[in-house]
Design a protein around this motif. Sequence first.
Motif, mmCIF file in Angstrom:
data_model
loop_
_atom_site.group_PDB
_atom_site.id
_atom_site.type_symbol
_atom_site.label_atom_id
_atom_site.label_comp_id
_atom_site.label_asym_id
_atom_site.label_seq_id
_atom_site.Cartn_x
_atom_site.Cartn_y
_atom_site.Cartn_z
ATOM 1 N N GLY A 5 0.784 -1.231 0.000
ATOM 2 C CA GLY A 5 0.000 0.000 0.000
ATOM 3 C C GLY A 5 0.813 1.277 0.000
ATOM 4 O O GLY A 5 0.347 2.311 0.493
ATOM 5 N N LEU A 6 2.017 1.227 -0.555
ATOM 6 C CA LEU A 6 2.909 2.382 -0.524
ATOM 7 C C LEU A 6 2.862 3.228 -1.795
ATOM 8 O O LEU A 6 3.547 4.252 -1.870
ATOM 9 N N ILE A 7 2.066 2.817 -2.778
ATOM 10 C CA ILE A 7 1.994 3.538 -4.047
ATOM 11 C C ILE A 7 0.746 4.415 -4.048
ATOM 12 O O ILE A 7 -0.381 3.905 -4.007
ATOM 13 N N PRO A 8 0.908 5.751 -4.086
ATOM 14 C CA PRO A 8 -0.256 6.645 -4.079
ATOM 15 C C PRO A 8 -1.207 6.336 -5.240
ATOM 16 O O PRO A 8 -0.782 6.178 -6.382
ATOM 17 N N GLY A 9 -2.478 6.227 -4.917
ATOM 18 C CA GLY A 9 -3.490 6.014 -5.940
ATOM 19 C C GLY A 9 -3.726 4.576 -6.327
ATOM 20 O O GLY A 9 -4.695 4.274 -7.038
ATOM 21 N N ALA A 10 -2.857 3.676 -5.900
ATOM 22 C CA ALA A 10 -3.025 2.264 -6.238
ATOM 23 C C ALA A 10 -4.030 1.611 -5.295
ATOM 24 O O ALA A 10 -4.147 2.001 -4.132
ATOM 25 N N PRO A 11 -4.765 0.604 -5.777
ATOM 26 C CA PRO A 11 -5.752 -0.063 -4.931
ATOM 27 C C PRO A 11 -5.114 -1.035 -3.954
ATOM 28 O O PRO A 11 -3.913 -1.338 -4.040
ATOM 29 N N GLU A 12 -5.907 -1.540 -3.040
ATOM 30 C CA GLU A 12 -5.480 -2.632 -2.176
ATOM 31 C C GLU A 12 -5.161 -3.851 -3.031
ATOM 32 O O GLU A 12 -5.810 -4.092 -4.060
ATOM 33 N N VAL A 13 -4.180 -4.630 -2.600
ATOM 34 C CA VAL A 13 -3.733 -5.788 -3.369
ATOM 35 C C VAL A 13 -3.974 -7.066 -2.588
ATOM 36 O O VAL A 13 -3.611 -7.163 -1.407
ATOM 37 N N ASP A 14 -4.598 -8.022 -3.257
ATOM 38 C CA ASP A 14 -4.789 -9.369 -2.707
ATOM 39 C C ASP A 14 -3.733 -10.259 -3.360
ATOM 40 O O ASP A 14 -3.864 -10.637 -4.525
ATOM 41 N N LEU A 15 -2.682 -10.584 -2.612
ATOM 42 C CA LEU A 15 -1.497 -11.243 -3.165
ATOM 43 C C LEU A 15 -1.588 -12.757 -3.047
ATOM 44 O O LEU A 15 -1.928 -13.295 -1.985
ATOM 45 N N THR A 16 -1.231 -13.438 -4.142
ATOM 46 C CA THR A 16 -1.060 -14.884 -4.152
ATOM 47 C C THR A 16 0.341 -15.197 -4.633
ATOM 48 O O THR A 16 0.780 -14.672 -5.664
ATOM 49 N N PHE A 17 1.057 -16.042 -3.896
ATOM 50 C CA PHE A 17 2.346 -16.536 -4.350
ATOM 51 C C PHE A 17 2.154 -17.884 -5.043
ATOM 52 O O PHE A 17 1.477 -18.771 -4.512
ATOM 53 N N ALA A 18 2.764 -18.044 -6.197
ATOM 54 C CA ALA A 18 2.692 -19.322 -6.907
ATOM 55 C C ALA A 18 3.855 -19.405 -7.881
ATOM 56 O O ALA A 18 4.302 -18.389 -8.431
ATOM 57 N N ASP A 19 4.366 -20.617 -8.100
ATOM 58 C CA ASP A 19 5.397 -20.819 -9.101
ATOM 59 C C ASP A 19 4.822 -20.541 -10.487
ATOM 60 O O ASP A 19 3.611 -20.650 -10.721
ATOM 61 N N VAL A 20 5.708 -20.233 -11.422
ATOM 62 C CA VAL A 20 5.247 -19.773 -12.733
ATOM 63 C C VAL A 20 4.492 -20.852 -13.492
ATOM 64 O O VAL A 20 3.592 -20.536 -14.284
ATOM 65 N N ASP A 21 4.794 -22.125 -13.282
ATOM 66 C CA ASP A 21 4.032 -23.156 -13.979
ATOM 67 C C ASP A 21 2.578 -23.154 -13.515
ATOM 68 O O ASP A 21 1.667 -23.523 -14.269
ATOM 69 N N VAL A 22 2.337 -22.700 -12.271
ATOM 70 C CA VAL A 22 0.973 -22.578 -11.745
ATOM 71 C C VAL A 22 0.295 -21.335 -12.313
ATOM 72 O O VAL A 22 -0.863 -21.383 -12.751
ATOM 73 N N THR A 23 0.994 -20.205 -12.322
ATOM 74 C CA THR A 23 0.372 -18.975 -12.812
ATOM 75 C C THR A 23 0.097 -19.043 -14.311
ATOM 76 O O THR A 23 -0.869 -18.453 -14.793
ATOM 77 N N ASN A 24 0.921 -19.753 -15.066
ATOM 78 C CA ASN A 24 0.672 -19.883 -16.503
ATOM 79 C C ASN A 24 -0.705 -20.474 -16.780
ATOM 80 O O ASN A 24 -1.427 -20.003 -17.670
ATOM 81 N N THR A 25 -1.059 -21.504 -16.049
ATOM 82 C CA THR A 25 -2.359 -22.149 -16.268
ATOM 83 C C THR A 25 -3.481 -21.407 -15.551
ATOM 84 O O THR A 25 -4.607 -21.354 -16.055
ATOM 85 N N ALA A 26 -3.186 -20.802 -14.391
ATOM 86 C CA ALA A 26 -4.207 -20.015 -13.695
ATOM 87 C C ALA A 26 -4.633 -18.821 -14.534
ATOM 88 O O ALA A 26 -5.824 -18.462 -14.574
ATOM 89 N N ALA A 27 -3.678 -18.194 -15.203
ATOM 90 C CA ALA A 27 -4.009 -17.060 -16.063
ATOM 91 C C ALA A 27 -4.907 -17.492 -17.217
ATOM 92 O O ALA A 27 -5.806 -16.751 -17.636
ATOM 93 N N GLU A 28 -4.683 -18.687 -17.728
ATOM 94 C CA GLU A 28 -5.531 -19.184 -18.811
ATOM 95 C C GLU A 28 -6.983 -19.332 -18.342
ATOM 96 O O GLU A 28 -7.924 -19.208 -19.135
ATOM 97 N N ARG A 29 -7.163 -19.556 -17.051
ATOM 98 C CA ARG A 29 -8.512 -19.635 -16.480
ATOM 99 C C ARG A 29 -9.021 -18.262 -16.029
ATOM 100 O O ARG A 29 -10.132 -18.142 -15.501
ATOM 101 N N GLY A 30 -8.204 -17.221 -16.215
ATOM 102 C CA GLY A 30 -8.626 -15.871 -15.876
ATOM 103 C C GLY A 30 -8.699 -15.584 -14.401
ATOM 104 O O GLY A 30 -9.497 -14.744 -13.958
ATOM 105 N N GLU A 31 -7.852 -16.215 -13.608
ATOM 106 C CA GLU A 31 -8.006 -16.162 -12.152
ATOM 107 C C GLU A 31 -7.468 -14.888 -11.495
ATOM 108 O O GLU A 31 -7.799 -14.622 -10.344
ATOM 109 N N PHE A 32 -6.622 -14.100 -12.181
ATOM 110 C CA PHE A 32 -6.006 -12.953 -11.526
ATOM 111 C C PHE A 32 -6.112 -11.700 -12.393
ATOM 112 O O PHE A 32 -6.107 -11.773 -13.620
ATOM 113 N N ASP A 33 -6.152 -10.537 -11.714
ATOM 114 C CA ASP A 33 -6.171 -9.259 -12.429
ATOM 115 C C ASP A 33 -4.788 -8.934 -12.991
ATOM 116 O O ASP A 33 -4.655 -8.465 -14.122
#
Length: 273
Positions: free
Chosen positions: A26-54
Amino acid sequence: MDVVALSLAVSPCPNDTFVFHALVHGLIPGAPEVDLTFADVDVTNTAAERGEFDLVKVSYAALPWLLDDYDLLLTGGALGRGCGPLVLSKNGEDDLTGKTVAVPGDRTTAYLLFRLWAADRQPGKIEVVPFHQIMPGVADGTYDAGLVIHEARFTYQRYGLTSIVDLGEWWEQDTGLPIPLGAILAKKGAVDPAEATEWIRNSVSMAWANPDASRDFILQNAQEMEPDVVQQHINLYVNEFTLELGKDGLAAADALLQRAAAAGLTPAVKPFI
């Protein structure tokens, strides 16, 4: 575009925690609250295909499956020189014909580079293995060779392994371009790409201006890396291309994806430049 809370997925690796610390906290002026998920890139590659994150960190190799639904941002990613994936073996054996090779994900940039490099080398079985299991698996003979990324280039000797090819070096010699590893994408209709670019660029600048501010956050998520390896990791993967992809960064992405499409390894995409 008004964003109430931003869902963000990145890896727990030091380069990502360094880059996104200010935005996440929350240190960037004007930026929204962030809901953070940590995941290895092989997980995010397929999660993104399902549209799971902004906002999501993915492999450049995964872009052909994602660009209908996501915009590529020009900041926050991982590109560079001297930072490519390595192919390791236990005894320095570089003939992979018929051999079993462990890889960290089937849509990673590392594996795409490996496939381009190994086109005439006919490796045998490919096994997708969690990143942290690859070097121990090669060391104990479970796999004949392993494809590794990130901090492994600083630590593989501890496992008695030998690098048989540096795919980043191979790529740079062949193209003269940096190696495009990880990209930051913004989901269309969920977050304005220009605003997200500004938030992330400011987060990068803030990280460089005050590196001590993110130290605890980085070490908490560094998967037991020693502090000197953590710093080497950040120095290597957070660079001018992280702040601004630029012409060379876009050319590198084009070169990778156009070659992959020509080889029949990925769907074709429109050039970025």
